[in-house]
Scaffold this motif. Structure first.
Motif, PDB file in Angstrom:
ATOM      1  N   THR A 158       2.475  -4.110   9.422  1.00 29.11           N
ATOM      2  CA  THR A 158       2.142  -3.303   8.244  1.00 29.11           C
ATOM      3  C   THR A 158       1.307  -4.088   7.234  1.00 29.11           C
ATOM      4  O   THR A 158       0.377  -3.546   6.629  1.00 29.11           O
ATOM      5  N   MET A 159       1.606  -5.384   7.032  1.00 25.52           N
ATOM      6  CA  MET A 159       0.829  -6.191   6.092  1.00 25.52           C
ATOM      7  C   MET A 159      -0.642  -6.250   6.511  1.00 25.52           C
ATOM      8  O   MET A 159      -1.544  -6.027   5.696  1.00 25.52           O
TER       9      MET A 159
ATOM     10  N   GLY B 290       8.224  -8.514   4.327  1.00 22.75           N
ATOM     11  CA  GLY B 290       7.201  -8.891   3.349  1.00 22.75           C
ATOM     12  C   GLY B 290       6.368 -10.055   3.831  1.00 22.75           C
ATOM     13  O   GLY B 290       6.667 -10.681   4.854  1.00 22.75           O
TER      14      GLY B 290
ATOM     15  N   ALA C  83       6.750  -6.488   9.705  1.00 24.11           N
ATOM     16  CA  ALA C  83       6.090  -6.935   8.473  1.00 24.11           C
ATOM     17  C   ALA C  83       4.660  -7.368   8.759  1.00 24.11           C
ATOM     18  O   ALA C  83       3.724  -7.028   8.025  1.00 24.11           O
ATOM     19  N   SER C  84       4.458  -8.118   9.849  1.00 24.43           N
ATOM     20  CA  SER C  84       3.113  -8.578  10.203  1.00 24.43           C
ATOM     21  C   SER C  84       2.202  -7.401  10.521  1.00 24.43           C
ATOM     22  O   SER C  84       1.017  -7.398  10.159  1.00 24.43           O
TER      23      SER C  84
ATOM     24  N   ALA D  53       0.484  -3.706  -0.042  1.00 16.26           N
ATOM     25  CA  ALA D  53       0.899  -4.015   1.332  1.00 16.26           C
ATOM     26  C   ALA D  53       2.380  -4.358   1.407  1.00 16.26           C
ATOM     27  O   ALA D  53       3.086  -3.945   2.347  1.00 16.26           O
ATOM     28  N   ASN D  54       2.895  -5.087   0.423  1.00 13.42           N
ATOM     29  CA  ASN D  54       4.317  -5.432   0.426  1.00 13.42           C
ATOM     30  C   ASN D  54       5.200  -4.216   0.153  1.00 13.42           C
ATOM     31  O   ASN D  54       6.282  -4.094   0.728  1.00 13.42           O
TER      32      ASN D  54
ATOM     33  N   GLY E 290      10.116  -4.068   6.770  1.00 17.21           N
ATOM     34  CA  GLY E 290       9.615  -5.411   7.050  1.00 17.21           C
ATOM     35  C   GLY E 290      10.063  -6.410   6.000  1.00 17.21           C
ATOM     36  O   GLY E 290      10.520  -6.042   4.917  1.00 17.21           O
TER      37      GLY E 290
ATOM     38  N   THR F 191       5.229  -2.342   3.369  1.00 17.94           N
ATOM     39  CA  THR F 191       6.023  -3.125   4.323  1.00 17.94           C
ATOM     40  C   THR F 191       7.518  -2.946   4.066  1.00 17.94           C
ATOM     41  O   THR F 191       8.307  -2.783   5.003  1.00 17.94           O
TER      42      THR F 191
END
Length: 500
Positions: free
Chosen positions: A63-64, A284, A60-61, A273-274, A282, A277
């Motif tokens: 891709t965000m 989120g 998540a970190s 982004a979410n 991920g 993710t």
């Protein structure tokens, strides 16, 4: 007539500002590396809070940060997996599993895109400065409090390591600012602990690092109305918390860098982004105040490159240099976060001179905001309660600014009442009791040249005044209304019987 979606920002390609000079490029690269190192234990910790595998938080970190660096509206701000989001979605994961959590992340992203396009970012103008200061100070306290468990029940060598790390970050910039002091601190403490074989908690003790990149896929849930009913409340809560934290952090970075950012673009970018993710498995996230402060305030980053590299370096560090990263002592990262906490806190806001000169209401709003955030560990709750408190304080203050003074003509045939101030639900309550119904002459003039009618409560109060005079056979004439006040009075007068 344009639709709300027409407010969506236009993305234009231009020369990246990190190409302006080698110095800027170096600053951005090193800042991204420092943030990536600080993200790893945080992402793992938030994964534990959400009840998922550490890889879910790390993905998540990654891709965000990478996605928001392209589509976000605030340069140099770091978005990744956060504790606020973890707290919101943890119950969903515990009750229904990872598939529902991932689906909720994607839906939350869709909600954020819609809210962003509808202009939710404009609501930021209603957040008072005292709430903003309280938000910043509460975050600094939370960042520090999050380090306390890392200093409890640990080998004694942790304490001199943390002290040494802090000393390096304070004094190294006096030697040179070419290399970020937090990076120097992390490297030096890691070399010392490995070379001397000092047994202290390390990043590897937090959880296993992923060994490969995430792959896209659909969430493992039945695509039914039942699933939607389950995930929608969590997704909407996540969308609101994420937007609030991101927009507040963006405003903070605006103030630090003396630059403006696109809040609508940031809101939509958080949603995009979410969504990405979620499709990459991920958990989120949203803007991270701690890592953003490392990037902007401590490392001096100002462009999108640092945000992009923070996410990219995170995966490189995990996959390529996993064994080395696992050996980083937690003491080094604790020292960095303590420094961030110190730099984030607005010390001027509690200086005796500031406290002495600040209105009691403003100080109350700041303290209430801090107390709520620290007590609940939820930034959204603190900001909402702080804003409500500020509104109450403002309403109470303005309500006392209404003044009514009456002057009777020398011949006693007429009385003119001059009303000054803002008439709304709080101030108009006492308006009815400011007139001498019994002893006034038959001709009463109420002059509102220095007043403004804001709501129906004020019109109802004026109706009540006219009614009380009419019961005694006296005539009331209202003069001096400005156009907005006159429009509201003409529209509502006589229609609100029984409302006062």
């Amino acid at each position: 007539m344009s639709s709300p979606l027409s407010a969506a920002p236009k993305f234009r390609l231009s020369k990246p500002d990190w190409l302006d000079s080698p110095k800027v490029f170096r600053t951005e690269v090193l800042a991204g590396l420092v943030v990536a190192l600080a993200l790893i234990p945080e992402a793992i910790s938030f994964s534990i809070i959400a009840g998922v595998d550490p890889a879910v938080g790390l993905f998540a970190s990654f891709t965000m940060a990478v996605v928001i660096s392209v589509v976000g509206g605030r340069k140099a701000m770091i978005s990744a997996a956060t504790g606020a989001i973890a707290l919101v979605i943890a119950p969903l994961n515990h009750e229904h599993g990872l598939g529902h959590l991932i689906a909720a992340v994607i839906l939350a992203g869709l909600f954020q895109v819609i809210l962003g396009a509808l202009g939710v970012a404009k609501l930021m103008r209603f957040v008072p400065r005292s709430v903003m200061v309280g938000f910043v100070n509460a975050l600094a306290i939370l960042i520090f409090m999050a380090q306390v468990p890392e200093l409890h029940d640990v080998p004694w060598m942790v304490y001199p390591l943390v002290t040494g790390g802090l000393a390096l970050m304070v004094f190294f910039p006096k030697v040179t600012k070419v290399i970020p002091a937090p990076l120097v601190s992390i490297v030096v403490l890691t070399v010392i602990t490995v070379a001397a074989a000092i047994a202290v908690p390390t990043v590897g003790d937090k959880g296993a690092l992923p060994s490969s990149l995430p792959v896209p896929g659909l969430p493992d849930v039945p695509f039914t109305m039942d699933t939607l009913t389950i995930i929608a409340p969590y997704a909407f809560a996540m969308a609101l918390v994420g937007l609030m934290e991101s927009l507040m952090t963006a405003k903070l970075v605006d103030d630090i860098t003396d630059t403006h950012s696109g809040k609508t673009r940031e809101s939509i970018g958080q949603g995009v982004a979410n969504i990405v993710t979620g499709f990459f498995g991920g958990m989120g996230g949203c803007a991270m105040i701690g890592q953003t402060m490392i990037n902007v305030k401590v490392s001096g980053a100002r462009t999108r490159l640092s945000t992009f590299l923070a996410g990219s370096f995170l995966m490189v560090l995990c996959i390529v240099f996993g064994p080395v990263v696992s050996d980083i002592p937690m003491a080094a990262l604790v020292a960095v976060m303590i420094m961030v906490s110190f730099a984030t806190f607005d010390w001027h806001s509690i200086a005796p001179k500031t406290v002495k000169g600040m209105p009691l209401g403003e100080m109350t709003v700041m303290v209430v905001t801090v107390a709520c955030v620290v007590a609940t560990h939820n930034l959204a709750i603190g900001v909402v309660v702080g804003c409500i408190t500020a509104m109450v304080v403002f309403a109470k203050r303005v309500a006392h600014l209404v003044n009514v003074s009456g002057v009777v003509d020398p011949d006693g045939d007429q009385v003119v009442y001059a009303v000054t101030g803002e008439l709304f639900f709080a101030s108009s309550n006492d308006l009815v009791y400011q007139f001498n119904y019994k002893d006034d002459p038959d001709d009463v003039v109420i002059d509102l040249s220095a007043a403004h009618i804001w709501d129906a409560s004020s019109v109802a109060a004026l109706d009540a005044v006219e009614t009380k005079y009419a019961q005694r056979g006296k005539k009331v004439t209202i003069i001096g209304l400005n156009k907005p006040s006159a429009d509201m009075h003409d529209r509502l007068a006589g229609q609100l019987t029984g409302s006062h």
